[in-house]
Enzyme design. Structure first.
Site, short mmCIF file in Angstrom:
data_model
loop_
_atom_site.label_atom_id
_atom_site.label_comp_id
_atom_site.label_asym_id
_atom_site.label_seq_id
_atom_site.Cartn_x
_atom_site.Cartn_y
_atom_site.Cartn_z
N HIS A 67 0.85 -1.19 0.00
CA HIS A 67 0.00 0.00 0.00
C HIS A 67 0.90 1.24 0.00
CE1 HIS A 67 -3.88 -1.91 1.83
NE2 HIS A 67 -3.33 -2.68 0.89
N GLU A 69 0.94 3.87 1.83
CA GLU A 69 1.43 4.27 3.15
C GLU A 69 2.60 3.40 3.61
OE1 GLU A 69 -1.71 3.54 2.17
OE2 GLU A 69 -3.15 4.22 3.68
N CYS A 97 -6.11 1.86 5.98
CA CYS A 97 -6.75 0.60 6.37
C CYS A 97 -6.16 0.14 7.71
CB CYS A 97 -6.50 -0.44 5.28
SG CYS A 97 -4.79 -1.02 5.20
N CYS A 100 -2.26 -0.25 7.49
CA CYS A 100 -1.54 1.02 7.34
C CYS A 100 -1.70 1.91 8.57
CB CYS A 100 -2.01 1.73 6.08
SG CYS A 100 -1.61 0.82 4.57
#
Length: 168
Positions: A67, A69, A97, A100
């Site tokens: 992801h 992040e 999420c 993250c």
């Protein structure tokens, strides 16, 4: 793969405010779209300077942890030479999420700014508030809704395109 219909933003560096940094995260989201990834972008700022930028790469890396992040946090830690990012700020186009949000808290990022809230999977105020766990030893300051309209528009357009492709 299709070219993103949205234009990159070119903010003035004269006023380095949350909108300025979120514009850079938004530009990363456009890069994600162009790479056929979910258009989420992130930047990490230290002492008012961008030290890392990333976009989602889960598809291209065949890695569910790739992801924006997570990649930006790893890059920032390498740049600073420490896993503790206390004096850093994270700007991300969509609310992090659970994974993250956990990485944000674990890395001790001081402030998190995001554009679009995620009531289904967001964990910094959407579906859950990991940053407010009572016994947590780190609670980043969270600001939502930064450049909300463009962050929301790019995500919605991407998933509308995806749904059209599936039904075609």
């Amino acid at each position: 793969m299709s070219t993103c219909p949205f234009q990159k933003l070119y903010p003035s560096a004269l006023q380095k405010d949350p909108d300025f940094f979120m514009a850079h995260a938004y530009n990363q989201a456009i890069d994600a779209w162009n790479a056929d990834e979910v258009p989420i972008g992130a930047v990490i700022v230290h002492q008012n300077e961008i030290i890392s930028t990333a976009h989602n790469q889960t598809r291209s890396q065949t890695d569910p942890t790739a992801h924006a992040e997570m990649i930006a946090i790893t890059m920032a830690a390498r740049k600073i030479g420490d896993w503790r990012l206390n004096e850093c700020e994270l700007f991300v186009t969509k609310e992090p999420c659970p994974m993250c949000a956990g990485a944000t808290i674990t890395s001790r990022i001081g402030k998190v700014f995001f554009g679009l809230s995620d009531p289904k999977m967001g964990c910094l105020g959407g579906a859950a508030s990991l940053h407010l766990l009572e016994r947590s030893n780190h609670k980043p300051e969270v600001t939502k809704g930064v450049l909300l309209k463009p962050c929301e528009a790019i995500i919605q357009a991407f998933f509308q395109k995806q749904r059209k492709q599936v039904s075609a």
